[in-house]
Motif scaffolding. Sequence first.
Motif, PDB file in Angstrom:
ATOM      1  N   GLN A  75      12.664 -17.817  16.699  1.00 43.72           N
ATOM      2  CA  GLN A  75      12.353 -16.472  16.212  1.00 43.72           C
ATOM      3  C   GLN A  75      11.597 -15.662  17.263  1.00 43.72           C
ATOM      4  N   LEU A  76      10.784 -16.326  18.088  1.00 44.40           N
ATOM      5  CA  LEU A  76      10.060 -15.598  19.138  1.00 44.40           C
ATOM      6  C   LEU A  76      11.018 -14.966  20.141  1.00 44.40           C
ATOM      7  N   LEU A  77      12.104 -15.645  20.444  1.00 47.38           N
ATOM      8  CA  LEU A  77      13.094 -15.024  21.329  1.00 47.38           C
ATOM      9  C   LEU A  77      13.657 -13.763  20.695  1.00 47.38           C
ATOM     10  N   LEU A  78      13.866 -13.798  19.387  1.00 42.27           N
ATOM     11  CA  LEU A  78      14.368 -12.597  18.696  1.00 42.27           C
ATOM     12  C   LEU A  78      13.314 -11.488  18.707  1.00 42.27           C
ATOM     13  N   ALA A 102       0.808  -1.220   0.000  1.00 44.78           N
ATOM     14  CA  ALA A 102       0.000   0.000   0.000  1.00 44.78           C
ATOM     15  C   ALA A 102       0.842   1.271   0.000  1.00 44.78           C
ATOM     16  N   SER A 103       2.102   1.145   0.358  1.00 40.31           N
ATOM     17  CA  SER A 103       2.942   2.343   0.451  1.00 40.31           C
ATOM     18  C   SER A 103       3.236   2.932  -0.931  1.00 40.31           C
ATOM     19  N   THR A 104       3.200   4.239  -1.004  1.00 40.83           N
ATOM     20  CA  THR A 104       3.573   4.939  -2.240  1.00 40.83           C
ATOM     21  C   THR A 104       5.035   5.394  -2.207  1.00 40.83           C
ATOM     22  N   LYS A 105       5.739   5.038  -1.131  1.00 43.60           N
ATOM     23  CA  LYS A 105       7.131   5.440  -0.944  1.00 43.60           C
ATOM     24  C   LYS A 105       8.086   4.434  -1.583  1.00 43.60           C
ATOM     25  N   LYS A 106       9.322   4.840  -1.773  1.00 35.08           N
ATOM     26  CA  LYS A 106      10.377   3.907  -2.131  1.00 35.08           C
ATOM     27  C   LYS A 106      10.690   3.054  -0.903  1.00 35.08           C
ATOM     28  N   LEU A 107      10.884   1.758  -1.099  1.00 33.14           N
ATOM     29  CA  LEU A 107      11.078   0.834   0.017  1.00 33.14           C
ATOM     30  C   LEU A 107      12.555   0.495   0.204  1.00 33.14           C
ATOM     31  N   PHE A 108      12.982   0.574   1.471  1.00 26.54           N
ATOM     32  CA  PHE A 108      14.362   0.244   1.825  1.00 26.54           C
ATOM     33  C   PHE A 108      14.364  -0.681   3.040  1.00 26.54           C
ATOM     34  N   PHE A 109      15.127  -1.762   2.938  1.00 25.78           N
ATOM     35  CA  PHE A 109      15.205  -2.760   4.004  1.00 25.78           C
ATOM     36  C   PHE A 109      16.577  -2.689   4.659  1.00 25.78           C
ATOM     37  N   ILE A 110      16.574  -2.763   6.007  1.00 26.59           N
ATOM     38  CA  ILE A 110      17.826  -2.780   6.775  1.00 26.59           C
ATOM     39  C   ILE A 110      17.911  -4.105   7.525  1.00 26.59           C
ATOM     40  N   SER A 111      19.004  -4.809   7.326  1.00 28.37           N
ATOM     41  CA  SER A 111      19.121  -6.179   7.860  1.00 28.37           C
ATOM     42  C   SER A 111      20.167  -6.317   8.950  1.00 28.37           C
ATOM     43  N   ASN A 112      20.706  -5.196   9.443  1.00 29.76           N
ATOM     44  CA  ASN A 112      21.875  -5.286  10.327  1.00 29.76           C
ATOM     45  C   ASN A 112      21.536  -5.470  11.801  1.00 29.76           C
ATOM     46  N   ASN A 113      20.254  -5.681  12.137  1.00 29.08           N
ATOM     47  CA  ASN A 113      19.901  -5.731  13.563  1.00 29.08           C
ATOM     48  C   ASN A 113      19.909  -7.131  14.160  1.00 29.08           C
ATOM     49  N   TYR A 114      20.098  -8.181  13.359  1.00 31.40           N
ATOM     50  CA  TYR A 114      20.228  -9.517  13.935  1.00 31.40           C
ATOM     51  C   TYR A 114      21.676  -9.775  14.312  1.00 31.40           C
ATOM     52  N   LYS A 115      21.908 -10.020  15.601  1.00 31.77           N
ATOM     53  CA  LYS A 115      23.275 -10.221  16.101  1.00 31.77           C
ATOM     54  C   LYS A 115      23.459 -11.684  16.494  1.00 31.77           C
ATOM     55  N   GLY A 116      23.699 -12.495  15.515  1.00 26.90           N
ATOM     56  CA  GLY A 116      23.879 -13.909  15.835  1.00 26.90           C
ATOM     57  C   GLY A 116      24.230 -14.714  14.604  1.00 26.90           C
ATOM     58  N   ASN A 117      24.517 -15.979  14.831  1.00 29.56           N
ATOM     59  CA  ASN A 117      24.829 -16.918  13.761  1.00 29.56           C
ATOM     60  C   ASN A 117      23.517 -17.347  13.103  1.00 29.56           C
ATOM     61  N   GLN A 146      15.015 -27.447  11.303  1.00 27.78           N
ATOM     62  CA  GLN A 146      16.140 -26.584  11.633  1.00 27.78           C
ATOM     63  C   GLN A 146      16.404 -25.537  10.548  1.00 27.78           C
ATOM     64  N   PRO A 147      15.440 -24.628  10.297  1.00 30.76           N
ATOM     65  CA  PRO A 147      15.706 -23.523   9.371  1.00 30.76           C
ATOM     66  C   PRO A 147      16.693 -22.533   9.985  1.00 30.76           C
ATOM     67  N   GLU A 148      17.278 -21.713   9.138  1.00 32.92           N
ATOM     68  CA  GLU A 148      18.205 -20.691   9.622  1.00 32.92           C
ATOM     69  C   GLU A 148      17.443 -19.531  10.275  1.00 32.92           C
ATOM     70  N   LEU A 149      18.151 -18.785  11.119  1.00 32.16           N
ATOM     71  CA  LEU A 149      17.561 -17.676  11.862  1.00 32.16           C
ATOM     72  C   LEU A 149      17.896 -16.358  11.177  1.00 32.16           C
ATOM     73  N   THR A 150      16.905 -15.476  11.065  1.00 33.10           N
ATOM     74  CA  THR A 150      17.120 -14.181  10.429  1.00 33.10           C
ATOM     75  C   THR A 150      16.261 -13.120  11.100  1.00 33.10           C
ATOM     76  N   ALA A 151      16.546 -11.868  10.787  1.00 36.04           N
ATOM     77  CA  ALA A 151      15.765 -10.750  11.326  1.00 36.04           C
ATOM     78  C   ALA A 151      14.409 -10.632  10.649  1.00 36.04           C
ATOM     79  N   SER A 188      19.935 -14.939   3.227  1.00 36.46           N
ATOM     80  CA  SER A 188      20.792 -13.767   3.036  1.00 36.46           C
ATOM     81  C   SER A 188      19.877 -12.555   2.929  1.00 36.46           C
ATOM     82  N   PRO A 189      20.372 -11.355   3.246  1.00 35.92           N
ATOM     83  CA  PRO A 189      19.546 -10.155   3.074  1.00 35.92           C
ATOM     84  C   PRO A 189      19.053  -9.997   1.643  1.00 35.92           C
ATOM     85  N   GLU A 190      19.894 -10.352   0.688  1.00 38.58           N
ATOM     86  CA  GLU A 190      19.521 -10.219  -0.713  1.00 38.58           C
ATOM     87  C   GLU A 190      18.362 -11.160  -1.069  1.00 38.58           C
ATOM     88  N   LEU A 191      18.406 -12.383  -0.529  1.00 43.73           N
ATOM     89  CA  LEU A 191      17.314 -13.317  -0.795  1.00 43.73           C
ATOM     90  C   LEU A 191      16.029 -12.851  -0.117  1.00 43.73           C
TER      91      LEU A 191
END
Length: 436
Positions: A284-287, A124-139, A155-160, A231-234
């Motif tokens: 993910q709930l802990l995150l 719904a946004s009419t703005k340009k969209l930008f994603f920031i992925s640097n807030n997950y601090k872990g493996n 056992q999926p991988e963990l992400t923000a 990955s952030p790109e994916l």
Amino acid sequence: MKNKLLYILIFAIATSVYSQKIPTKKIKKLIEKSELLNEHFVGFALFDQEKDKMIYEQNASKHFVPASNTKMYTFYTALNVLGDSIPALKYTIKGDSLIFWGTGDPTLAYSTFKSNKVVDFLKASTKKLFFISNNYKGNFYGYGWNYDDYLEDFQPELTAFPVDGNTAKVYKNEAGGVTVKPPFLQPFFKVDPNYIHEYFTIHRDFYSNQFTYPSTISKTGYLQEIPFKTSPELTISLLEEKTNKDISLIDIPLPKDFKLVYSEKTDDVLRKMMLVSDNFIAEQLLLVCSSTMSNELSTDKIIDYSKINFMKEFANDITWVDGSGLSRYNLFTPNSSIILLKKISNKINDEERLQSLFPAGGISGTLKRAYKTDNEKAFVWAKTGTLTNVYNQSGYIITRKGKKLIYAFMNNNFTRTTDEIRSEMARIITEIHNNY
């Protein structure tokens, strides 16, 4: 005559008190006379909720690998930290740009969750969209996880910002090939004529999203669910596919005046985690909980925070390293789980809601086939925990006489099948229900 009446009264009171008391010796006999339980390391604690008194303990202060009993600790953390809905996305608007951060919310296009609030918001946004992925601090994996299990759907991988549960679902199509969801991943799946396997199974390269499968597919319909390499790109590509919008990756700090978008009801997510013992949701709930403390998504920090603020009675007696219990570095005691279950009951303070959030013996979740009901009613509600050579149950019992009990029953280092251990535990818990 007065003395006789007094004697009768005293006898009646004594008999009544005795009848209300669960005899410790009989519970002890149930546990200690089990030949099967004598073969391995067993911890057991039985607690009377109404009398606020321990009935029986065996190795209750010893440490056990809890497996998915760990999810009770995640569950209680979420009860204390989260509101009635899951925070799914943090965002700010700067000029013609909408900039957003993930909170770890596991629900976007995952499992049975139907909320489209995040996708609809971005669409719904009419703005340009930008994603920031640097807030997950872990493996991408939790501490102590088995890397050999990277192909397993548990056992999926963990992400923000998880999308589709960070897994690909693969189906056999009418053309004899495979159809992949999310569709973006379809080109990454290739037939390998040299890949021969007794049963159809998909293989993924550990370091990349290179999926291969045999040329012969005999099974129809659903085939496999397999974690993809995140990955952030994916993440951006998957979100672009769902929103039909261009999204760019940038890196700026979260402003103080950020806003939130919410997704699913918290109870619905907790129920899914507890009933089917969903590892991905637990982690993910802990995150998500961590994201409410700051913008840093850190399993370690939210565990430390929870121990200090919500579990101080036993914080020094446990080793807790992940949200799901996949790690064998977790070590809890039956006594710590009894205290935790008391705290959960007091926090919820609603028996019907509490029972809806735990697997019910003979009715739902991981206890559906473990117990029979009593006149079509459950009498035990508990979280299970299963790893190789580990099987545990911790939860609540209501006896035929109406007694409300809490139990923690932990089995480590057995060499029999899990089914045998589960059946013996069910026999003992059912006897407690029937007789007391």
